[in-house]
Design an enzyme around this catalytic site. Structure first.
Site, PDB file in Angstrom:
ATOM      1  N   CYS A 123       0.804  -1.232   0.000  1.00 19.32           N
ATOM      2  CA  CYS A 123       0.000   0.000   0.000  1.00 19.32           C
ATOM      3  C   CYS A 123       0.836   1.282   0.000  1.00 19.32           C
ATOM      4  O   CYS A 123       0.356   2.322  -0.449  1.00 19.32           O
ATOM      5  CB  CYS A 123      -1.011  -0.001   1.139  1.00 19.32           C
ATOM      6  SG  CYS A 123      -0.347  -0.486   2.724  1.00 19.32           S
ATOM      7  N   CYS A 131      -3.696  -2.589  -0.939  1.00 19.63           N
ATOM      8  CA  CYS A 131      -2.713  -3.586  -0.503  1.00 19.63           C
ATOM      9  C   CYS A 131      -2.478  -4.708  -1.528  1.00 19.63           C
ATOM     10  O   CYS A 131      -2.018  -5.792  -1.172  1.00 19.63           O
ATOM     11  CB  CYS A 131      -3.116  -4.142   0.858  1.00 19.63           C
ATOM     12  SG  CYS A 131      -3.264  -2.872   2.133  1.00 19.63           S
ATOM     13  N   LYS A 197      -6.282  -8.946  11.472  1.00 15.29           N
ATOM     14  CA  LYS A 197      -6.102  -7.502  11.337  1.00 15.29           C
ATOM     15  C   LYS A 197      -7.424  -6.900  10.896  1.00 15.29           C
ATOM     16  O   LYS A 197      -7.977  -7.269   9.864  1.00 15.29           O
ATOM     17  CB  LYS A 197      -5.014  -7.213  10.299  1.00 15.29           C
ATOM     18  CG  LYS A 197      -4.895  -5.744   9.940  1.00 15.29           C
ATOM     19  CD  LYS A 197      -3.764  -5.493   8.962  1.00 15.29           C
ATOM     20  CE  LYS A 197      -3.740  -4.038   8.542  1.00 15.29           C
ATOM     21  NZ  LYS A 197      -2.634  -3.763   7.607  1.00 15.29           N
ATOM     22  N   ARG A 207      -1.214   6.041   8.448  1.00 16.22           N
ATOM     23  CA  ARG A 207      -1.382   6.332   7.018  1.00 16.22           C
ATOM     24  C   ARG A 207      -0.844   7.710   6.675  1.00 16.22           C
ATOM     25  O   ARG A 207      -0.363   7.947   5.572  1.00 16.22           O
ATOM     26  CB  ARG A 207      -2.856   6.188   6.617  1.00 16.22           C
ATOM     27  CG  ARG A 207      -3.290   4.739   6.662  1.00 16.22           C
ATOM     28  CD  ARG A 207      -4.743   4.564   6.236  1.00 16.22           C
ATOM     29  NE  ARG A 207      -5.180   3.206   6.523  1.00 16.22           N
ATOM     30  CZ  ARG A 207      -6.436   2.808   6.416  1.00 16.22           C
ATOM     31  NH1 ARG A 207      -7.365   3.648   6.019  1.00 16.22           N
ATOM     32  NH2 ARG A 207      -6.751   1.554   6.691  1.00 16.22           N
ATOM     33  N   ARG A 219     -10.485  -0.358   3.046  1.00 15.65           N
ATOM     34  CA  ARG A 219      -9.883  -1.687   3.086  1.00 15.65           C
ATOM     35  C   ARG A 219     -10.840  -2.746   3.656  1.00 15.65           C
ATOM     36  O   ARG A 219     -10.416  -3.815   4.053  1.00 15.65           O
ATOM     37  CB  ARG A 219      -8.607  -1.649   3.917  1.00 15.65           C
ATOM     38  CG  ARG A 219      -7.576  -0.623   3.465  1.00 15.65           C
ATOM     39  CD  ARG A 219      -6.171  -1.080   3.819  1.00 15.65           C
ATOM     40  NE  ARG A 219      -5.211  -0.019   4.036  1.00 15.65           N
ATOM     41  CZ  ARG A 219      -4.623   0.712   3.068  1.00 15.65           C
ATOM     42  NH1 ARG A 219      -4.925   0.499   1.806  1.00 15.65           N
ATOM     43  NH2 ARG A 219      -3.749   1.644   3.376  1.00 15.65           N
ATOM     44  N   GLU A 235      -9.562 -16.197  10.601  1.00 15.90           N
ATOM     45  CA  GLU A 235      -8.413 -15.629   9.873  1.00 15.90           C
ATOM     46  C   GLU A 235      -7.107 -16.121  10.498  1.00 15.90           C
ATOM     47  O   GLU A 235      -6.177 -16.502   9.786  1.00 15.90           O
ATOM     48  CB  GLU A 235      -8.459 -14.089   9.907  1.00 15.90           C
ATOM     49  CG  GLU A 235      -9.557 -13.468   9.067  1.00 15.90           C
ATOM     50  CD  GLU A 235      -9.261 -13.535   7.564  1.00 15.90           C
ATOM     51  OE1 GLU A 235      -8.138 -13.911   7.182  1.00 15.90           O
ATOM     52  OE2 GLU A 235     -10.164 -13.210   6.778  1.00 15.90           O
ATOM     53  N   LYS A 250      -4.502  -7.043  15.655  1.00 15.44           N
ATOM     54  CA  LYS A 250      -4.242  -5.637  15.350  1.00 15.44           C
ATOM     55  C   LYS A 250      -5.518  -4.932  14.922  1.00 15.44           C
ATOM     56  O   LYS A 250      -6.196  -5.456  14.044  1.00 15.44           O
ATOM     57  CB  LYS A 250      -3.212  -5.557  14.216  1.00 15.44           C
ATOM     58  CG  LYS A 250      -2.934  -4.171  13.728  1.00 15.44           C
ATOM     59  CD  LYS A 250      -2.154  -4.192  12.462  1.00 15.44           C
ATOM     60  CE  LYS A 250      -2.100  -2.758  11.968  1.00 15.44           C
ATOM     61  NZ  LYS A 250      -1.594  -2.642  10.652  1.00 15.44           N
ATOM     62  N   SER A 276      -1.013   2.930  15.716  1.00 14.47           N
ATOM     63  CA  SER A 276      -0.757   4.369  15.734  1.00 14.47           C
ATOM     64  C   SER A 276      -1.872   5.171  16.413  1.00 14.47           C
ATOM     65  O   SER A 276      -1.597   6.071  17.201  1.00 14.47           O
ATOM     66  CB  SER A 276      -0.554   4.868  14.309  1.00 14.47           C
ATOM     67  OG  SER A 276      -1.703   4.626  13.521  1.00 14.47           O
ATOM     68  N   TYR A 315       4.865   1.546  19.599  1.00  7.92           N
ATOM     69  CA  TYR A 315       5.600   2.793  19.378  1.00  7.92           C
ATOM     70  C   TYR A 315       6.166   3.338  20.686  1.00  7.92           C
ATOM     71  O   TYR A 315       6.973   4.263  20.664  1.00  7.92           O
ATOM     72  CB  TYR A 315       4.686   3.830  18.707  1.00  7.92           C
ATOM     73  CG  TYR A 315       4.170   3.375  17.356  1.00  7.92           C
ATOM     74  CD1 TYR A 315       4.985   3.440  16.227  1.00  7.92           C
ATOM     75  CD2 TYR A 315       2.888   2.844  17.210  1.00  7.92           C
ATOM     76  CE1 TYR A 315       4.527   3.009  14.991  1.00  7.92           C
ATOM     77  CE2 TYR A 315       2.415   2.414  15.984  1.00  7.92           C
ATOM     78  CZ  TYR A 315       3.240   2.495  14.882  1.00  7.92           C
ATOM     79  OH  TYR A 315       2.787   2.055  13.663  1.00  7.92           O
TER      80      TYR A 315
HETATM   81  C1  PBG Z   1      -0.574  -1.467   5.852  1.00  9.24           C
HETATM   82  C2  PBG Z   1      -0.435  -1.337   7.327  1.00  9.24           C
HETATM   83  C3  PBG Z   1      -1.205  -0.497   8.154  1.00  9.24           C
HETATM   84  C4  PBG Z   1      -0.681  -0.616   9.440  1.00  9.24           C
HETATM   85  C5  PBG Z   1       0.388  -1.508   9.382  1.00  9.24           C
HETATM   86  N1  PBG Z   1       0.518  -1.954   8.073  1.00  9.24           N
HETATM   87  C6  PBG Z   1      -2.315   0.413   7.812  1.00  9.24           C
HETATM   88  C7  PBG Z   1      -3.468  -0.088   7.081  1.00  9.24           C
HETATM   89  O1  PBG Z   1      -3.693  -1.303   6.978  1.00  9.24           O
HETATM   90  O2  PBG Z   1      -4.179   0.752   6.571  1.00  9.24           O
HETATM   91  C8  PBG Z   1      -1.202   0.141  10.638  1.00  9.24           C
HETATM   92  C9  PBG Z   1      -0.232   0.376  11.735  1.00  9.24           C
HETATM   93  C10 PBG Z   1      -0.621   1.431  12.687  1.00  9.24           C
HETATM   94  O3  PBG Z   1      -1.700   2.072  12.596  1.00  9.24           O
HETATM   95  O4  PBG Z   1       0.175   1.662  13.594  1.00  9.24           O
HETATM   96  N2  PBG Z   1      -0.706  -2.751   5.360  1.00  9.24           N
HETATM   97 ZN    ZN Z   2      -1.148  -2.631   3.065  1.00 10.21          ZN
END
Ligand code: PBG
Ligand code: ZN
Length: 326
Positions: A123, A131, A197, A207, A219, A235, A250, A276, A315
């Protein structure tokens, strides 16, 4: 029964409390996610994530010095490229000396003991921000995506990554990657799947950091629905069956129930990705004087461990000494 039983006896002083409390996780349980850019001597603070920056590989080495010193177990690398390098399939993600591949080599050379994980997705490398490559009607082409993901993971293994971590949520991505690794002599490269996820509103700051927001759409067609717990658990089951070494939940703080359920269903190690939005939310709260940052960080991290996480992708890891040592 009261008055014979008095639970407050068990927490009457700090000595007794700390004897009974599960300790906070040590730094060796943590993986620090870092954002790598091309070039040298580049450092771009990420506005939506205080304390985090986009770094060129040389700067990453500088920032890793104290992180390694404090005992942090690993780093998770995300790459960024210029818009001019983005294309329909995200081919820049598997260049032999691409931004992440270069950073893996540099980090392994300088810190051979640090566990290096590379995120496997496109992505941040596709011009449409999804993705995987798109079909003519705009959906992500699952099986075409798997071929690209396998190439990316292999390029990371060649560069020396200890762990590859596919985050695209394509069906069959774990099998495709494991097959490619094994066929090329990388049977010892670990595969940590972003197995459960969710399509989450908590990825906003990431992002922004990665400049990886999809241009059109969202997504939800590939990331799990938070309203459907059973499919979300399947999953992870599927990824275990396809040969994942480590599973993941996640985001993590909004999904403690999922962590607990998964912990009961599997004997694989589980990573919790404290994403994040969860990071920046606590920062924003503390900045306004509405909560004590250290207290909130310790309490939320303890919740992840209590719910069954073995590995914490966090983080907070680059601030371990300030936040976790009392
Ligand atoms: C992308 C990806 C994302 C994150 C990790 N890998 C964002 C998304 O799927 O849109 C998010 C990590 C975070 O928010 O700290 N494949
Ligand atoms: Zn991605």
């Amino acid at each position: 029964m009261f008055p014979e039983t008095r639970l407050r006896r068990l927490r009457q002083n700090a000595g007794i409390r700390s004897m009974l409390n599960t300790p906070l996780p040590g730094p060796e349980k943590m993986i620090w996610p870092a954002f790598v850019i091309e070039g040298a001597a580049k450092r771009e603070p990420i506005e939506s994530m205080p304390g985090q920056s986009r770094l060129s590989a040389d700067q990453l080495l500088i920032d890793l010095e104290p992180v390694v010193e404090s005992g942090i177990g690993g780093v998770l690398l995300f790459g960024l490229v210029e818009d001019s390098e983005k294309d329909h399939t995200g081919t820049a993600a598997y260049h032999e000396n691409g931004v992440v591949q270069h950073a893996i080599r540099e980090v392994k050379k300088r810190f051979p003991e640090l566990v290096v994980t590379a995120d496997v997705c496109v992505c941040a490398y596709t011009d449409h921000g999804h993705c995987g490559p798109l079909t003519t009607n705009g959906d992500v082409d699952n099986d075409a995506a798997n071929e690209v993901l396998a190439k990316i993971a292999l390029s990371h293994a060649v560069a020396g990554a200890d762990i590859v971590a596919p985050s695209a949520m394509m069906d069959g991505q774990v099998q495709a990657i494991r097959t490619a690794l094994d066929a090329n002599g990388f049977d010892q490269t670990l595969l940590m799947s972003y197995s459960t996820k969710f399509a989450s509103a908590m990825y906003g700051p990431f992002r922004d950091a990665e400049k990886s927001c999809p241009g059109k759409g969202d997504r939800k067609g590939y990331q799990a629905s938070y309203g459907d717990l059973r499919t979300a658990l399947r999953e992870s089951e599927m990824d275990e069956a396809e040969g994942a070494d480590i599973l993941m939940v996640k985001p993590s703080l909004f999904y403690l129930d999922v962590l607990t359920r998964l912990r009961e269903n599997t004997d694989l190690p589980i990573a919790a990705y404290n994403v994040s939005g969860e990071y920046s939310m606590l920062h924003a709260c503390a900045e306004r004087g509405w909560g004590d940052l250290k207290g909130m960080v310790q309490e939320s991290t303890a919740a992840l461990v209590r719910s069954g996480a073995d590995i914490l992708i966090s983080y907070w890891a680059n601030q371990y000494d300030e936040l976790f040592r009392n």
